[in-house]
Scaffold this motif. Structure first.
Motif, PDB file in Angstrom:
ATOM      1  N   TRP A  46     -93.068  72.373 -20.215  1.00 25.90           N
ATOM      2  CA  TRP A  46     -92.992  71.899 -18.835  1.00 25.90           C
ATOM      3  C   TRP A  46     -93.212  70.383 -18.752  1.00 25.90           C
ATOM      4  O   TRP A  46     -92.639  69.721 -17.876  1.00 25.90           O
ATOM      5  CB  TRP A  46     -94.013  72.621 -17.951  1.00 25.90           C
ATOM      6  CG  TRP A  46     -95.443  72.221 -18.210  1.00 25.90           C
ATOM      7  CD1 TRP A  46     -96.303  72.786 -19.094  1.00 25.90           C
ATOM      8  CD2 TRP A  46     -96.154  71.134 -17.582  1.00 25.90           C
ATOM      9  NE1 TRP A  46     -97.521  72.132 -19.066  1.00 25.90           N
ATOM     10  CE2 TRP A  46     -97.463  71.125 -18.146  1.00 25.90           C
ATOM     11  CE3 TRP A  46     -95.828  70.198 -16.613  1.00 25.90           C
ATOM     12  CZ2 TRP A  46     -98.425  70.196 -17.765  1.00 25.90           C
ATOM     13  CZ3 TRP A  46     -96.791  69.274 -16.230  1.00 25.90           C
ATOM     14  CH2 TRP A  46     -98.069  69.275 -16.798  1.00 25.90           C
ATOM     15  N   VAL A  47     -94.037  69.846 -19.676  1.00 26.69           N
ATOM     16  CA  VAL A  47     -94.236  68.398 -19.701  1.00 26.69           C
ATOM     17  C   VAL A  47     -92.924  67.697 -20.067  1.00 26.69           C
ATOM     18  O   VAL A  47     -92.556  66.673 -19.482  1.00 26.69           O
ATOM     19  CB  VAL A  47     -95.345  68.022 -20.705  1.00 26.69           C
ATOM     20  CG1 VAL A  47     -95.514  66.502 -20.769  1.00 26.69           C
ATOM     21  CG2 VAL A  47     -96.653  68.679 -20.328  1.00 26.69           C
ATOM     22  N   VAL A  48     -92.219  68.267 -21.044  1.00 21.38           N
ATOM     23  CA  VAL A  48     -90.946  67.682 -21.454  1.00 21.38           C
ATOM     24  C   VAL A  48     -89.926  67.767 -20.324  1.00 21.38           C
ATOM     25  O   VAL A  48     -89.172  66.812 -20.074  1.00 21.38           O
ATOM     26  CB  VAL A  48     -90.416  68.386 -22.722  1.00 21.38           C
ATOM     27  CG1 VAL A  48     -89.052  67.832 -23.107  1.00 21.38           C
ATOM     28  CG2 VAL A  48     -91.405  68.206 -23.865  1.00 21.38           C
ATOM     29  N   ARG A  49     -89.902  68.893 -19.623  1.00 20.50           N
ATOM     30  CA  ARG A  49     -88.971  69.024 -18.504  1.00 20.50           C
ATOM     31  C   ARG A  49     -89.284  68.006 -17.400  1.00 20.50           C
ATOM     32  O   ARG A  49     -88.387  67.413 -16.805  1.00 20.50           O
ATOM     33  CB  ARG A  49     -89.011  70.446 -17.947  1.00 20.50           C
ATOM     34  CG  ARG A  49     -88.406  71.464 -18.898  1.00 20.50           C
ATOM     35  CD  ARG A  49     -88.400  72.864 -18.312  1.00 20.50           C
ATOM     36  NE  ARG A  49     -87.789  73.803 -19.244  1.00 20.50           N
ATOM     37  CZ  ARG A  49     -86.484  74.021 -19.330  1.00 20.50           C
ATOM     38  NH1 ARG A  49     -85.654  73.367 -18.532  1.00 20.50           N
ATOM     39  NH2 ARG A  49     -86.006  74.887 -20.197  1.00 20.50           N
ATOM     40  N   ALA A  50     -90.568  67.817 -17.145  1.00 23.12           N
ATOM     41  CA  ALA A  50     -90.956  66.806 -16.156  1.00 23.12           C
ATOM     42  C   ALA A  50     -90.552  65.411 -16.635  1.00 23.12           C
ATOM     43  O   ALA A  50     -90.073  64.582 -15.853  1.00 23.12           O
ATOM     44  CB  ALA A  50     -92.463  66.866 -15.906  1.00 23.12           C
ATOM     45  N   GLY A  51     -90.750  65.151 -17.934  1.00 22.22           N
ATOM     46  CA  GLY A  51     -90.358  63.861 -18.488  1.00 22.22           C
ATOM     47  C   GLY A  51     -88.863  63.634 -18.402  1.00 22.22           C
ATOM     48  O   GLY A  51     -88.399  62.516 -18.151  1.00 22.22           O
ATOM     49  N   ALA A  52     -88.097  64.715 -18.619  1.00 19.91           N
ATOM     50  CA  ALA A  52     -86.638  64.606 -18.499  1.00 19.91           C
ATOM     51  C   ALA A  52     -86.244  64.219 -17.081  1.00 19.91           C
ATOM     52  O   ALA A  52     -85.360  63.378 -16.867  1.00 19.91           O
ATOM     53  CB  ALA A  52     -85.988  65.928 -18.883  1.00 19.91           C
ATOM     54  N   THR A  53     -86.899  64.822 -16.115  1.00 18.54           N
ATOM     55  CA  THR A  53     -86.614  64.501 -14.722  1.00 18.54           C
ATOM     56  C   THR A  53     -86.900  63.034 -14.424  1.00 18.54           C
ATOM     57  O   THR A  53     -86.113  62.337 -13.778  1.00 18.54           O
ATOM     58  CB  THR A  53     -87.458  65.390 -13.792  1.00 18.54           C
ATOM     59  OG1 THR A  53     -87.148  66.764 -14.046  1.00 18.54           O
ATOM     60  CG2 THR A  53     -87.180  65.074 -12.329  1.00 18.54           C
ATOM     61  N   VAL A  54     -88.040  62.550 -14.931  1.00 13.07           N
ATOM     62  CA  VAL A  54     -88.406  61.150 -14.724  1.00 13.07           C
ATOM     63  C   VAL A  54     -87.397  60.228 -15.405  1.00 13.07           C
ATOM     64  O   VAL A  54     -86.968  59.216 -14.846  1.00 13.07           O
ATOM     65  CB  VAL A  54     -89.827  60.883 -15.256  1.00 13.07           C
ATOM     66  CG1 VAL A  54     -90.151  59.396 -15.238  1.00 13.07           C
ATOM     67  CG2 VAL A  54     -90.850  61.646 -14.425  1.00 13.07           C
ATOM     68  N   ALA A  55     -87.006  60.584 -16.653  1.00 14.13           N
ATOM     69  CA  ALA A  55     -86.068  59.749 -17.405  1.00 14.13           C
ATOM     70  C   ALA A  55     -84.734  59.619 -16.684  1.00 14.13           C
ATOM     71  O   ALA A  55     -84.189  58.520 -16.520  1.00 14.13           O
ATOM     72  CB  ALA A  55     -85.850  60.343 -18.797  1.00 14.13           C
ATOM     73  N   VAL A  56     -84.207  60.742 -16.247  1.00 15.12           N
ATOM     74  CA  VAL A  56     -82.897  60.724 -15.607  1.00 15.12           C
ATOM     75  C   VAL A  56     -82.970  60.018 -14.254  1.00 15.12           C
ATOM     76  O   VAL A  56     -82.023  59.349 -13.834  1.00 15.12           O
ATOM     77  CB  VAL A  56     -82.351  62.152 -15.474  1.00 15.12           C
ATOM     78  CG1 VAL A  56     -81.013  62.155 -14.748  1.00 15.12           C
ATOM     79  CG2 VAL A  56     -82.182  62.780 -16.856  1.00 15.12           C
ATOM     80  N   THR A  57     -84.115  60.133 -13.584  1.00 18.32           N
ATOM     81  CA  THR A  57     -84.299  59.395 -12.333  1.00 18.32           C
ATOM     82  C   THR A  57     -84.230  57.888 -12.584  1.00 18.32           C
ATOM     83  O   THR A  57     -83.640  57.134 -11.800  1.00 18.32           O
ATOM     84  CB  THR A  57     -85.640  59.756 -11.681  1.00 18.32           C
ATOM     85  OG1 THR A  57     -85.672  61.155 -11.399  1.00 18.32           O
ATOM     86  CG2 THR A  57     -85.845  58.981 -10.377  1.00 18.32           C
ATOM     87  N   GLY A  58     -84.819  57.443 -13.708  1.00 20.48           N
ATOM     88  CA  GLY A  58     -84.744  56.029 -14.063  1.00 20.48           C
ATOM     89  C   GLY A  58     -83.316  55.584 -14.303  1.00 20.48           C
ATOM     90  O   GLY A  58     -82.906  54.487 -13.886  1.00 20.48           O
ATOM     91  N   VAL A  59     -82.539  56.425 -14.988  1.00 23.89           N
ATOM     92  CA  VAL A  59     -81.129  56.108 -15.218  1.00 23.89           C
ATOM     93  C   VAL A  59     -80.377  56.016 -13.891  1.00 23.89           C
ATOM     94  O   VAL A  59     -79.604  55.088 -13.646  1.00 23.89           O
ATOM     95  CB  VAL A  59     -80.476  57.175 -16.124  1.00 23.89           C
ATOM     96  CG1 VAL A  59     -78.986  56.919 -16.276  1.00 23.89           C
ATOM     97  CG2 VAL A  59     -81.144  57.195 -17.490  1.00 23.89           C
ATOM     98  N   LEU A  60     -80.621  56.983 -13.021  1.00 24.91           N
ATOM     99  CA  LEU A  60     -79.945  56.994 -11.723  1.00 24.91           C
ATOM    100  C   LEU A  60     -80.315  55.768 -10.903  1.00 24.91           C
ATOM    101  O   LEU A  60     -79.462  55.171 -10.226  1.00 24.91           O
ATOM    102  CB  LEU A  60     -80.312  58.274 -10.967  1.00 24.91           C
ATOM    103  CG  LEU A  60     -79.662  58.483  -9.600  1.00 24.91           C
ATOM    104  CD1 LEU A  60     -78.145  58.542  -9.721  1.00 24.91           C
ATOM    105  CD2 LEU A  60     -80.196  59.757  -8.952  1.00 24.91           C
TER     106      LEU A  60
END
Length: 410
Positions: A265-279
């Motif tokens: 779940w930490v990785v999934r949350a990190g993925a969300t944060v990462a992609v938000t940064g890209v967006l």
């Protein structure tokens, strides 16, 4: 004439580049790239994509220092190759990166709430647009937070995979791909590196661009390439190329296989944060390219407005956000990535062609003209070796843009 404010130094520019690049390759394209190229082929493709990106970065940095204004290759193409080359570059960038924005938004939705992915995606686009409309310094401040969080999550994945004892280097030799497969994977992985140009598209907001941009672009690119190589070795070593190719969330699978499923779940949350940064950085870059095109009347001039308080191209950014929301309602993540890669590779081919006309740079030890030539050939080679549907869609949209250029009112 309305101008943007020069507020960004080298650290800020590097952060913008990192925010644009970190996340997309790790959380979105590693799986289809592994399916195309296999284990060893994935690493070769990553190195090839990184080399082409480096050539492009060198060309972009030289051109951005010469023409320090918003618009990137749209401006460089017009100045060095003529109005049509500039228009085609701008058209390819805006269309391709709009598809990228939709892909990133849909990825956020898939990670946060798979059952309502499109609704979450629309909310993400609106929220990120709100941040960007507050000004470029707000964009950089938000991106700094995102970059720190993402680096922490990626470090967690790498350490967990290595400490769990599940990394088998012999898996790197499994599933060897063909030369065509490696080129296809490299074209898809290029999608992950293209964010370095966000520094150049913010050229009108960078302090001392002749010094800042040539330093920030290769630094951001080098940091991201190192991170991607480490994570690629860990992901293939833990999962193997076949399992990696079929994974929806490969880094979450890495920590699960390594014996710590509670960290998924930490990785999934990190993925969300990462992609938000890209967006966040993607929407800012597309808006500024649209601003540059509107200033020259290649798109409606009403989009050339700059907000009197926040000094951002607010009409252009709102227009981009509206189109992205529309694409989100109909789009597909993997299809958007392939389409975006095709059009953006053509964009960078024009970048390298423009840089070629500058001739050798006596102030630098690098063979800058040779790198521009290699980048031009590399971009076209990767573009035509993408999946057939992506190639047809990408070149078809570019042809429509060329037709509009020919018949539009002057």
């Amino acid at each position: 004439m309305d101008r943007l404010s020069r507020r960004l130094g080298v650290p800020d520019a590097v952060v913008v580049g990192l925010g644009a690049m970190l996340g997309a390759g790790v959380f979105v394209v590693f799986a289809p790239a592994a399916a195309a190229a296999g284990g060893t082929g994935l690493l070769v493709a990553l190195a090839l994509a990184g080399f082409v990106a480096y050539c492009n970065a060198t060309s972009s940095a030289r051109l951005a220092a010469r023409y320090p204004e918003s618009g990137g290759t749209y401006v460089y193409g017009r100045e060095r190759l003529g109005p049509f080359a500039g228009f085609l570059a701008g058209w390819g960038f805006v269309v391709g990166k709009t598809a990228s924005c939709a892909a990133m938004a849909l990825t956020i939705g898939a990670y946060l709430w798979p059952g309502q992915a499109r609704l979450v995606a629309v909310g993400a686009v609106l929220a990120v647009t709100g941040v960007n409309l507050r000004g470029v310094t707000r964009t950089v401040a938000a991106t700094k937070v995102l970059v720190v969080v993402v680096l922490a999550v990626l470090a967690l994945v790498a350490v967990t995979g290595l400490a769990g004892g599940e990394v088998r280097l012999d898996r790197l030799a499994e599933g060897g791909g063909t030369a065509r497969g490696v080129l296809t994977a490299a074209g898809l992985l290029f999608f992950a590196f293209a964010g370095y140009a966000r520094i150049a598209t913010l050229g009108e907001e960078v302090r001392d661009p002749a010094r800042t941009i040539p330093r920030a672009v290769p630094l951001a690119l080098g940091l991201v390439l190192a991170v991607y190589l480490v994570l690629a070795v860990v992901a293939v070593g833990v999962l193997g190329p076949d399992r990696l190719a079929g994974s929806v969330a490969p880094l979450a699978d890495v920590v699960t296989v390594a014996g710590l499923p509670g960290l998924a779940w930490v990785v999934r949350a990190g993925a969300t944060v990462a992609v938000t940064g890209v967006l966040l950085s993607l929407l800012a870059g597309v808006g500024r390219t649209l601003l540059a095109m509107a200033r020259r009347r290649d798109v409606p001039g009403v989009l050339a407005a700059v907000h009197p308080v926040h000094r951002v191209p607010h009409r252009a950014e709102l227009t981009v956000a509206a189109v992205v929301v529309a694409v989100v309602a109909l789009g597909d993540v993997r299809g958007a990535i392939g389409f975006s890669s095709c059009t953006v590779l053509v964009y960078y081919a024009i970048t390298n062609a423009a840089a070629w006309t500058l001739g050798p740079d006596p102030t630098r030890r690098l063979p800058t003209r040779a790198l521009a030539g290699a980048g031009l050939v590399g971009c076209l080679l990767l573009a035509v070796n993408l999946p057939a549907a992506s190639v047809l869609a990408g070149f078809g949209v570019l042809a429509l843009g060329a037709l509009w250029y020919a018949v539009r009112p002057r």
